[in-house]
Design a protein around this motif. Structure first.
Motif, PDB file in Angstrom:
ATOM      1  N   ILE A 190      35.791  25.264   8.373  1.00  4.90           N
ATOM      2  CA  ILE A 190      35.241  24.645   7.275  1.00  4.90           C
ATOM      3  C   ILE A 190      36.128  25.530   6.158  1.00  4.90           C
ATOM      4  O   ILE A 190      35.980  27.040   6.106  1.00  4.90           O
ATOM      5  N   ALA A 191      36.049  25.620   5.310  1.00 11.79           N
ATOM      6  CA  ALA A 191      37.252  26.055   4.111  1.00 11.79           C
ATOM      7  C   ALA A 191      36.259  26.226   2.686  1.00 11.79           C
ATOM      8  O   ALA A 191      34.735  25.413   2.698  1.00 11.79           O
ATOM      9  N   PRO A 192      35.365  27.289   2.618  1.00 11.52           N
ATOM     10  CA  PRO A 192      34.271  27.832   1.715  1.00 11.52           C
ATOM     11  C   PRO A 192      35.021  26.516   0.815  1.00 11.52           C
ATOM     12  O   PRO A 192      36.264  26.615  -0.033  1.00 11.52           O
ATOM     13  N   ASP A 193      34.359  25.977  -0.163  1.00 10.23           N
ATOM     14  CA  ASP A 193      34.098  25.951  -1.408  1.00 10.23           C
ATOM     15  C   ASP A 193      33.258  25.759  -2.464  1.00 10.23           C
ATOM     16  O   ASP A 193      32.489  26.197  -2.456  1.00 10.23           O
ATOM     17  N   GLY A 194      32.592  24.834  -3.834  1.00  7.26           N
ATOM     18  CA  GLY A 194      31.687  25.244  -4.524  1.00  7.26           C
ATOM     19  C   GLY A 194      30.828  25.664  -4.060  1.00  7.26           C
ATOM     20  O   GLY A 194      29.722  25.897  -5.129  1.00  7.26           O
ATOM     21  N   VAL A 195      30.482  24.766  -2.342  1.00  7.80           N
ATOM     22  CA  VAL A 195      28.744  24.699  -2.518  1.00  7.80           C
ATOM     23  C   VAL A 195      28.646  25.773  -1.605  1.00  7.80           C
ATOM     24  O   VAL A 195      27.692  26.278  -1.364  1.00  7.80           O
ATOM     25  N   ILE A 196      29.194  26.017  -0.828  1.00 11.67           N
ATOM     26  CA  ILE A 196      29.093  26.715   0.761  1.00 11.67           C
ATOM     27  C   ILE A 196      30.262  27.519   0.296  1.00 11.67           C
ATOM     28  O   ILE A 196      31.398  27.311  -0.193  1.00 11.67           O
ATOM     29  N   ALA A 197      29.839  29.366   0.063  1.00 12.23           N
ATOM     30  CA  ALA A 197      30.395  29.753  -0.039  1.00 12.23           C
ATOM     31  C   ALA A 197      31.388  31.045   1.256  1.00 12.23           C
ATOM     32  O   ALA A 197      32.311  31.719   0.447  1.00 12.23           O
ATOM     33  N   GLU A 198      30.697  30.981   2.347  1.00 10.35           N
ATOM     34  CA  GLU A 198      30.673  31.512   3.561  1.00 10.35           C
ATOM     35  C   GLU A 198      30.264  31.221   4.465  1.00 10.35           C
ATOM     36  O   GLU A 198      29.170  30.866   4.847  1.00 10.35           O
ATOM     37  N   THR A 258      30.198  31.667   9.088  1.00  9.19           N
ATOM     38  CA  THR A 258      30.820  32.988   9.862  1.00  9.19           C
ATOM     39  C   THR A 258      29.860  32.101  11.676  1.00  9.19           C
ATOM     40  O   THR A 258      29.170  31.632  11.199  1.00  9.19           O
ATOM     41  N   ALA A 259      31.012  32.856  12.586  1.00  7.82           N
ATOM     42  CA  ALA A 259      30.681  32.607  13.282  1.00  7.82           C
ATOM     43  C   ALA A 259      29.702  33.763  14.250  1.00  7.82           C
ATOM     44  O   ALA A 259      30.609  34.566  14.691  1.00  7.82           O
ATOM     45  N   VAL A 260      28.686  33.910  14.289  1.00  5.25           N
ATOM     46  CA  VAL A 260      27.892  34.701  15.347  1.00  5.25           C
ATOM     47  C   VAL A 260      27.267  34.430  16.462  1.00  5.25           C
ATOM     48  O   VAL A 260      26.258  33.889  16.794  1.00  5.25           O
ATOM     49  N   ASN A 261      28.231  34.845  17.601  1.00  2.65           N
ATOM     50  CA  ASN A 261      27.185  34.596  19.312  1.00  2.65           C
ATOM     51  C   ASN A 261      26.492  33.508  19.406  1.00  2.65           C
ATOM     52  O   ASN A 261      25.680  33.067  19.820  1.00  2.65           O
ATOM     53  N   GLY A 262      27.554  32.563  18.978  1.00  2.11           N
ATOM     54  CA  GLY A 262      27.056  30.852  19.539  1.00  2.11           C
ATOM     55  C   GLY A 262      26.433  29.982  18.523  1.00  2.11           C
ATOM     56  O   GLY A 262      25.741  29.347  18.494  1.00  2.11           O
ATOM     57  N   TYR A 263      26.057  30.496  16.790  1.00  4.35           N
ATOM     58  CA  TYR A 263      25.432  30.255  16.010  1.00  4.35           C
ATOM     59  C   TYR A 263      26.204  30.196  15.196  1.00  4.35           C
ATOM     60  O   TYR A 263      27.828  31.492  14.444  1.00  4.35           O
ATOM     61  N   LEU A 264      26.633  28.793  13.476  1.00  3.66           N
ATOM     62  CA  LEU A 264      27.439  28.885  13.279  1.00  3.66           C
ATOM     63  C   LEU A 264      26.351  29.093  11.973  1.00  3.66           C
ATOM     64  O   LEU A 264      25.554  28.980  11.586  1.00  3.66           O
ATOM     65  N   ASN A 265      26.852  30.126  11.388  1.00  4.44           N
ATOM     66  CA  ASN A 265      25.801  30.576   9.728  1.00  4.44           C
ATOM     67  C   ASN A 265      26.818  30.884   8.227  1.00  4.44           C
ATOM     68  O   ASN A 265      27.470  30.592   8.325  1.00  4.44           O
ATOM     69  N   PHE A 266      25.700  29.586   7.452  1.00  2.00           N
ATOM     70  CA  PHE A 266      26.523  29.211   6.211  1.00  2.00           C
ATOM     71  C   PHE A 266      25.461  30.053   4.806  1.00  2.00           C
ATOM     72  O   PHE A 266      24.855  30.261   4.852  1.00  2.00           O
ATOM     73  N   LYS A 267      26.763  31.040   4.202  1.00  2.00           N
ATOM     74  CA  LYS A 267      25.870  30.843   2.824  1.00  2.00           C
ATOM     75  C   LYS A 267      26.318  30.244   1.941  1.00  2.00           C
ATOM     76  O   LYS A 267      27.620  29.818   2.086  1.00  2.00           O
ATOM     77  N   ILE A 268      24.848  29.599   1.126  1.00  4.43           N
ATOM     78  CA  ILE A 268      25.749  28.844   0.303  1.00  4.43           C
ATOM     79  C   ILE A 268      26.452  29.734  -1.007  1.00  4.43           C
ATOM     80  O   ILE A 268      25.305  30.876  -1.924  1.00  4.43           O
ATOM     81  N   ASP A 269      26.897  29.198  -1.863  1.00 11.31           N
ATOM     82  CA  ASP A 269      27.259  29.817  -3.218  1.00 11.31           C
ATOM     83  C   ASP A 269      26.218  29.537  -4.167  1.00 11.31           C
ATOM     84  O   ASP A 269      25.970  28.413  -5.320  1.00 11.31           O
ATOM     85  N   LYS A 270      25.545  30.280  -4.379  1.00  5.79           N
ATOM     86  CA  LYS A 270      24.476  30.031  -4.945  1.00  5.79           C
ATOM     87  C   LYS A 270      23.968  29.804  -7.011  1.00  5.79           C
ATOM     88  O   LYS A 270      23.336  29.434  -6.858  1.00  5.79           O
ATOM     89  N   ALA A 271      25.427  30.866  -6.809  1.00  2.85           N
ATOM     90  CA  ALA A 271      25.421  30.212  -8.373  1.00  2.85           C
ATOM     91  C   ALA A 271      25.692  28.615  -8.351  1.00  2.85           C
ATOM     92  O   ALA A 271      25.428  28.140  -8.835  1.00  2.85           O
ATOM     93  N   GLY A 272      26.532  28.403  -7.428  1.00  3.06           N
ATOM     94  CA  GLY A 272      27.083  26.756  -7.688  1.00  3.06           C
ATOM     95  C   GLY A 272      25.542  25.788  -7.363  1.00  3.06           C
ATOM     96  O   GLY A 272      25.551  24.752  -8.272  1.00  3.06           O
ATOM     97  N   LEU A 273      24.623  26.842  -6.151  1.00  4.47           N
ATOM     98  CA  LEU A 273      23.436  25.447  -6.352  1.00  4.47           C
ATOM     99  C   LEU A 273      22.698  25.450  -7.444  1.00  4.47           C
ATOM    100  O   LEU A 273      22.280  24.293  -7.801  1.00  4.47           O
TER     101      LEU A 273
END
Ligand code: ARG
Length: 560
Positions: free
Chosen positions: A62-70, A72-87
């Protein structure tokens, strides 16, 4: 925008559908790691890989786009940071663009939902016990309409039964036209109460005869009955108008008098009708229920018989996608029986019938008494709320214009919100002080928040709509943005669960987040870049809160 759905569609996991992913995506309590998280443990079995590997592989895809900023994979979890300004930008633009229709959709296009609610009993008091069915049904009506469904609101009048024979008998003995005309439903109710207290054996027999006369089409008996009916409807319609409640059909129990025979014949043909002590029943013992009574030993039909005929009629007439019955949980068994009988008749649409059950409402100052003649009329509760609202508003802001109109909106809003805020199945103790509190989780609090937003916007005048190039979003602002973005989901959720309280709670949540933002962040005195954004945010909150409240049937005064 629905972020869960958006994220789910960006993930390609073999053997797992986007829907399953969407359902698994959660909002972590601590958003330091991300705004959304997908636990990959659930997919280990189908994907035949350890969760940690799954998370790493998916993150790489998954590449970041205007919605998903970042990602990361941590211990079996996929964490998504939303592009706050975009949102923030996309949400504000959408709300600005859609206005009163923000949250609406065409999801239900081509589908009809019948909603049976309020269903008043002719010549009987319209009391506080009718509050929930009336406002729940009306909110569902508005919610489904907002989602593009064709909605048929049905007031299944209680206009059939031996009590009408009693009423006519009481009227003949003790009543007179002038008193009834002047006293309306209250005078009719007095007659009924008096009959129950004082009727002799002879009068009881007479009452049975009057009932028979109504049924056989006797002119005089029917005229009196229709008169009582029109007085009752005129009375309840005034209340409906105040509450903003409407119906498309007033076909009540009597309407089905001549429509029961085909159902009875079909029950007979399909071998479902049994004799029991002279009565005709459908045996439901196998399903752990008492029998459903279809005809009494004297041949008279029952409440259930008329509901079966009504179900047939609704399917034939409206070809519904769903048929809802907003009726108190006391009737759980009745609806279970009706739905089961339809199923046994082979109607595959029996699965589309839903009993939307709700709990009891009682008043804080003395539970509603069911003793003869002692009931709390809904009209009195409404009137008292509007009066109290007037006092509160007058104390707070004596110079306000249109105080009467505002008090009406606030008072009515407090009654509706008070009935809709809790999960519908819970019993409610209605407290005037609670529902009219400016600080609690109330309609008034939400309305007051709208007035606050309005006042900010009015003070700002024209200079509002420029968003800076590089928008930075403060945590309080982001909370508001996320909540705004979640409104369409809340509306769908409320419809799916038949639970308007989801929207009421949403409104309180949005109001609370806005107020936190309002107190923590300067709006009018902020530097220009932040000011433009904050004003837009304020406007979007006002719009979304207004939409949410209007789905519940609550108006928003400009000032309070
Ligand atoms: N009039 C009934 C009552 O007050 C409610 C009717 C509900 N609707 C129905 N189709 N049974 O209990």
């Amino acid at each position: 925008m629905n972020y869960r759905e958006y994220i789910a569609n960006r993930i390609k996991a073999e053997g797992v559908s986007a829907k399953e992913i969407e359902e698994a995506i959660a909002v972590p309590p601590n958003t330091d790691m991300g705004d959304y998280a997908l636990p990959c443990f659930k997919f280990a079995k189908v994907m035949r890989k350890p969760p940690v590997v799954i998370a790493n592989e998916l993150a790489a895809g998954i590449a970041p786009d205007g919605v998903i900023a970042e990602v990361t994979a941590v211990n079996g979890y996929l964490n998504f940071k939303i592009d706050k300004a975009g949102l923030a930008k996309s949400t504000l633009a959408q709300i600005e663009d859609e206005g009163d229709f923000y949250g609406a959709s065409r999801k239900g296009a081509g589908k009809t939902v019948c909603i049976d609610y309020s269903s008043v009993n002719i010549a009987k008091p319209f009391h506080i016990g009718h509050l929930s069915t009336t406002v729940l049904g009306s909110a569902l009506y508005k919610i489904y309409t907002f989602l593009g469904y064709n909605v048929v609101g049905i007031n299944h009048l209680g206009d059939y039964g031996t009590q009408f024979g009693k009423l006519i008998c009481a009227y003949k003995h003790w009543g007179d036209k002038a008193t009834i005309e002047a006293g309306g439903i209250h005078a009719i109710n007095n007659l009924y109460v008096r009959f129950n207290n004082e009727a002799t054996e002879e009068m009881e027999a007479e009452a049975r005869e009057y009932f028979r006369l109504i049924e056989s089409g006797d002119k005089e008996a029917n005229e009196i009955f229709e008169w009582f009916k029109s007085l009752t409807l005129a009375y309840v319609n005034k209340i409906y108008r105040r509450l903003g409640v409407k119906f498309d059909s007033y076909n009540g129990e009597r309407f089905y008098s001549d429509k029961m025979q085909p159902v009875i014949e079909e029950l007979e043909e399909k071998g479902l009708l049994k004799e029991s002590e002279g009565a005709k029943i459908v045996d439901l013992e196998e399903y752990g229920m008492p029998p459903c009574l279809i005809l009494r030993s004297d041949g008279a039909s029952l409440y259930a018989t008329r509901d079966l005929a009504a179900a047939y009629y609704r399917k034939d007439t409206y070809d519904f996608y769903k048929c809802l019955y907003v009726v108190a949980y006391q009737q759980n068994l009745h609806f279970k029986q009706i739905f089961k009988v339809l199923e046994l008749l082979g109607k595959d649409w029996a699965k589309d019938m839903v009993h939307v059950a709700y709990g009891m409402v009682s008043l804080e100052d003395g539970a509603m008494s069911t003793r003869k003649g002692k009931v709390v009329w809904l009209e009195d509760v409404i009137e008292k709320c509007v009066e109290k609202a007037y006092t509160v508003i007058n104390d707070k802001n004596p110079a306000l214009e249109n105080k009467r109109d505002i008090a009406e909106k606030v008072g009515i809003g407090s009654v509706i919100f008070g009935a809709l805020y809790n999960n519908k199945i819970k019993d409610i103790v209605f407290s005037y002080d609670k529902v009219l509190s400016f600080e609690g989780e109330t309609g008034v609090y939400c309305q007051y928040t709208c007035a606050r937003a309005n006042s900010v916007l009015q003070k700002a005048g024209e200079e509002r709509f420029t968003l800076p190039e590089n928008l930075s979003v403060e945590p309080q602002e982001y909370e508001v943005v996320k909540t705004l973005a979640a409104f369409p989901e809340a509306v769908c959720d409320a419809a799916e669960k038949y639970e308007p309280s989801i929207i009421a709670r949403y409104a309180v949540d949005l109001a609370q987040k806005f107020n936190k933002f309002y107190f923590d962040c300067k709006i009018l005195t902020a530097e220009p870049a932040a000011k433009g954004f904050r004003l837009q945010l304020t406007k979007a909150v006002l719009q979304t809160l207004t939409n949410a409240l209007s789905l519940l049937g609550i108006g928003v005064p400009e000032k309070m």
